[in-house]
Design an enzyme around this catalytic site. Sequence first.
Site, PDB file in Angstrom:
ATOM      1  N   GLY A 107      67.343-102.292 -16.522  1.00 23.52           N
ATOM      2  CA  GLY A 107      67.633-101.978 -15.124  1.00 23.52           C
ATOM      3  C   GLY A 107      67.421-103.203 -14.248  1.00 23.52           C
ATOM      4  O   GLY A 107      66.942-104.246 -14.707  1.00 23.52           O
ATOM      5  N   TYR A 112      62.697 -87.062  -6.265  1.00 17.03           N
ATOM      6  CA  TYR A 112      62.303 -88.400  -6.723  1.00 17.03           C
ATOM      7  C   TYR A 112      60.892 -88.731  -6.223  1.00 17.03           C
ATOM      8  O   TYR A 112      60.042 -89.221  -6.975  1.00 17.03           O
ATOM      9  CB  TYR A 112      63.313 -89.413  -6.170  1.00 17.03           C
ATOM     10  CG  TYR A 112      63.095 -90.830  -6.613  1.00 17.03           C
ATOM     11  CD1 TYR A 112      63.413 -91.234  -7.910  1.00 17.03           C
ATOM     12  CD2 TYR A 112      62.584 -91.790  -5.736  1.00 17.03           C
ATOM     13  CE1 TYR A 112      63.218 -92.546  -8.307  1.00 17.03           C
ATOM     14  CE2 TYR A 112      62.395 -93.105  -6.130  1.00 17.03           C
ATOM     15  CZ  TYR A 112      62.714 -93.475  -7.420  1.00 17.03           C
ATOM     16  OH  TYR A 112      62.529 -94.773  -7.822  1.00 17.03           O
ATOM     17  N   TRP A 159      78.453 -94.480   5.863  1.00 18.30           N
ATOM     18  CA  TRP A 159      77.853 -93.154   6.051  1.00 18.30           C
ATOM     19  C   TRP A 159      76.893 -93.134   7.227  1.00 18.30           C
ATOM     20  O   TRP A 159      76.210 -94.128   7.497  1.00 18.30           O
ATOM     21  CB  TRP A 159      77.076 -92.758   4.799  1.00 18.30           C
ATOM     22  CG  TRP A 159      77.915 -92.623   3.573  1.00 18.30           C
ATOM     23  CD1 TRP A 159      79.275 -92.699   3.493  1.00 18.30           C
ATOM     24  CD2 TRP A 159      77.433 -92.395   2.243  1.00 18.30           C
ATOM     25  NE1 TRP A 159      79.679 -92.526   2.193  1.00 18.30           N
ATOM     26  CE2 TRP A 159      78.570 -92.338   1.406  1.00 18.30           C
ATOM     27  CE3 TRP A 159      76.174 -92.225   1.685  1.00 18.30           C
ATOM     28  CZ2 TRP A 159      78.464 -92.122   0.034  1.00 18.30           C
ATOM     29  CZ3 TRP A 159      76.065 -92.011   0.318  1.00 18.30           C
ATOM     30  CH2 TRP A 159      77.215 -91.953  -0.497  1.00 18.30           C
ATOM     31  N   VAL A 204      65.240-103.700 -11.864  1.00 19.67           N
ATOM     32  CA  VAL A 204      63.823-104.053 -11.707  1.00 19.67           C
ATOM     33  C   VAL A 204      63.240-104.571 -13.021  1.00 19.67           C
ATOM     34  O   VAL A 204      62.607-105.635 -13.061  1.00 19.67           O
ATOM     35  CB  VAL A 204      63.021-102.824 -11.195  1.00 19.67           C
ATOM     36  CG1 VAL A 204      61.529-103.107 -11.205  1.00 19.67           C
ATOM     37  CG2 VAL A 204      63.479-102.451  -9.792  1.00 19.67           C
ATOM     38  N   PRO A 255      57.383-100.322  -4.042  1.00 18.55           N
ATOM     39  CA  PRO A 255      58.300-101.230  -3.350  1.00 18.55           C
ATOM     40  C   PRO A 255      59.201-100.518  -2.345  1.00 18.55           C
ATOM     41  O   PRO A 255      59.559 -99.363  -2.534  1.00 18.55           O
ATOM     42  CB  PRO A 255      59.130-101.836  -4.484  1.00 18.55           C
ATOM     43  CG  PRO A 255      59.046-100.859  -5.592  1.00 18.55           C
ATOM     44  CD  PRO A 255      57.782-100.066  -5.428  1.00 18.55           C
ATOM     45  N   GLY A 281      62.271 -99.841 -19.229  1.00 20.40           N
ATOM     46  CA  GLY A 281      63.388 -99.963 -18.283  1.00 20.40           C
ATOM     47  C   GLY A 281      63.854-101.398 -18.141  1.00 20.40           C
ATOM     48  O   GLY A 281      64.280-101.800 -17.060  1.00 20.40           O
ATOM     49  N   HIS A 282      63.798-102.161 -19.229  1.00 14.46           N
ATOM     50  CA  HIS A 282      64.084-103.604 -19.134  1.00 14.46           C
ATOM     51  C   HIS A 282      65.541-103.931 -18.849  1.00 14.46           C
ATOM     52  O   HIS A 282      65.862-105.062 -18.530  1.00 14.46           O
ATOM     53  CB  HIS A 282      63.659-104.311 -20.426  1.00 14.46           C
ATOM     54  CG  HIS A 282      64.558-104.017 -21.578  1.00 14.46           C
ATOM     55  ND1 HIS A 282      64.615-102.777 -22.172  1.00 14.46           N
ATOM     56  CD2 HIS A 282      65.461-104.787 -22.237  1.00 14.46           C
ATOM     57  CE1 HIS A 282      65.512-102.799 -23.138  1.00 14.46           C
ATOM     58  NE2 HIS A 282      66.033-104.005 -23.207  1.00 14.46           N
TER      59      HIS A 282
HETATM   60  O1  GFB Z   1      69.825 -96.922   0.062  1.00 10.57           O
HETATM   61  P1  GFB Z   1      70.149 -95.630   0.611  1.00 10.57           P
HETATM   62  O2  GFB Z   1      71.282 -94.882  -0.004  1.00 10.57           O
HETATM   63  O3  GFB Z   1      68.955 -94.615   0.562  1.00 10.57           O
HETATM   64  O4  GFB Z   1      70.451 -95.884   2.185  1.00 10.57           O
HETATM   65  P2  GFB Z   1      67.599 -94.390   1.402  1.00 10.57           P
HETATM   66  C1  GFB Z   1      70.829 -94.824   2.965  1.00 10.57           C
HETATM   67  C2  GFB Z   1      71.089 -95.235   4.404  1.00 10.57           C
HETATM   68  O5  GFB Z   1      72.246 -96.073   4.484  1.00 10.57           O
HETATM   69  C3  GFB Z   1      71.401 -93.976   5.210  1.00 10.57           C
HETATM   70  C4  GFB Z   1      73.291 -95.379   5.187  1.00 10.57           C
HETATM   71  O6  GFB Z   1      71.014 -94.154   6.558  1.00 10.57           O
HETATM   72  C5  GFB Z   1      72.915 -93.895   5.079  1.00 10.57           C
HETATM   73  O7  GFB Z   1      73.491 -93.106   6.104  1.00 10.57           O
HETATM   74  N1  GFB Z   1      74.600 -95.709   4.597  1.00 10.57           N
HETATM   75  C6  GFB Z   1      75.690 -96.145   5.274  1.00 10.57           C
HETATM   76  C7  GFB Z   1      74.935 -95.641   3.299  1.00 10.57           C
HETATM   77  N2  GFB Z   1      76.713 -96.316   4.452  1.00 10.57           N
HETATM   78  C8  GFB Z   1      76.286 -96.033   3.208  1.00 10.57           C
HETATM   79  C9  GFB Z   1      76.923 -96.044   1.937  1.00 10.57           C
HETATM   80  O8  GFB Z   1      78.092 -96.354   1.784  1.00 10.57           O
HETATM   81  N3  GFB Z   1      76.137 -95.714   0.864  1.00 10.57           N
HETATM   82  C10 GFB Z   1      74.819 -95.371   0.990  1.00 10.57           C
HETATM   83  N4  GFB Z   1      74.115 -95.071  -0.104  1.00 10.57           N
HETATM   84  N5  GFB Z   1      74.217 -95.308   2.209  1.00 10.57           N
HETATM   85  C11 GFB Z   1      66.721 -94.028  -0.976  1.00 10.57           C
HETATM   86  C12 GFB Z   1      66.191 -92.811  -1.692  1.00 10.57           C
HETATM   87  O9  GFB Z   1      66.737 -93.661   0.349  1.00 10.57           O
HETATM   88  O10 GFB Z   1      65.867 -95.146  -1.051  1.00 10.57           O
HETATM   89  C13 GFB Z   1      65.625 -93.138  -3.009  1.00 10.57           C
HETATM   90  O11 GFB Z   1      67.217 -91.841  -1.760  1.00 10.57           O
HETATM   91  C14 GFB Z   1      64.789 -94.384  -3.020  1.00 10.57           C
HETATM   92  O12 GFB Z   1      64.855 -92.053  -3.438  1.00 10.57           O
HETATM   93  C15 GFB Z   1      65.469 -95.524  -2.298  1.00 10.57           C
HETATM   94  O13 GFB Z   1      63.517 -94.154  -2.475  1.00 10.57           O
HETATM   95  C16 GFB Z   1      64.614 -96.767  -2.224  1.00 10.57           C
HETATM   96  O14 GFB Z   1      66.989 -95.684   1.840  1.00 10.57           O
HETATM   97  O15 GFB Z   1      67.833 -93.382   2.478  1.00 10.57           O
END
Ligand code: GFB
Length: 311
Positions: free
Chosen positions: A14, A137, A199, A16, A164, A11-12
Amino acid sequence: MRKTDRIFVAGHRGMVGSAICRALAKAGYENVVTRSHKELDLLDPGAVRDFYVAEKPDVAVIAAARVGGIGANSAANAKFLYENEMIAMNTIWNAAEAGVKRLLFLGSTCIYPRMAPQPIPESALLTSELEKTNEGYALAKISGLKLCEFLRRERGLLYHSLMPTNLYGPGDNYDIVHGHVLPTLIRKFETMKDAVPLWGTGSAIREFLHVDDLASACLFALALENPPDLMNVGSGEEVTIRELAEAVKAATGSSAKIEWDSSKPDGTPRKLCDTSLIRSLGWKPEIGLEQGLEMTVASYRAEVESGTVRL
Ligand code: GFB
């Protein structure tokens, strides 16, 4: 790990994997082996087996995964489970079969139960139900870390894992629908001038770690003679999504209005990992969120400028 060791970084390309390659180069490890997706399909067990047999790495670092934010995960749990399970099983099992002596597997703190005690200790693993938005995941990453643990116990191989917290940094995916919250917010504030739709409610709490700090934790863990099977890696710095949004708005210099869309999910209410184990062994993060945000807005702009930004 010795400076002359042949180190395979899966995964070089990406965020991470490329940070790990930068850290390895900086520390004087010159014998790094990489394969692009085109050269080696990690979903293909035969191809992965042949690769290990031909290349005979001393060490493998598994940073390859299908990753995404809450939108990507919740829309495709099946794909996230299948691809990440295959990548983990193929890269770990075939490494063991080919005699790779040391392997570091990277997961995520979403392996822990949705309502885990906070900060989340490693011992919270498999104590109650997972968060549904990223269950696929999480299950794949749990399988990977367990395979490492079993191989270490049954065959004496030095296979271990790091989990992480939410990561960010150069080379992130800035796709507005599929990306993680921090890069997505940078892109939204950089490109939407009047109103920025976000969101959920903004009340969810997250911890963010700069990817260069994760890379330093990887080198640190690989230098341990007898590392724990599983260690969390985090910054210890918590923010609500609302606070993060204000910080990104300030870092980008945006004056747009934030609009919350509560029909979108918040996900896990709080996710702060307990890093006392890795800290007790001597590792600590160096990049705080304010500095990290500044660096990442600058790298995003440079990536846009050079046409290399991942969208
Ligand atoms: O990083 P994220 O998408 O995932 O963050 P998770 C989600 C949080 O940010 C939620 C809010 O509380 C969303 O409601 N949020 C607000 C948004 N606006 C936005 C936006 O525009 N885009 C996104 N994406 N979120 C992930 C896991 O969880 O974390 C993976 O789905 C992985 O599996 C990763 O473990 C590290 O932190 O919820």
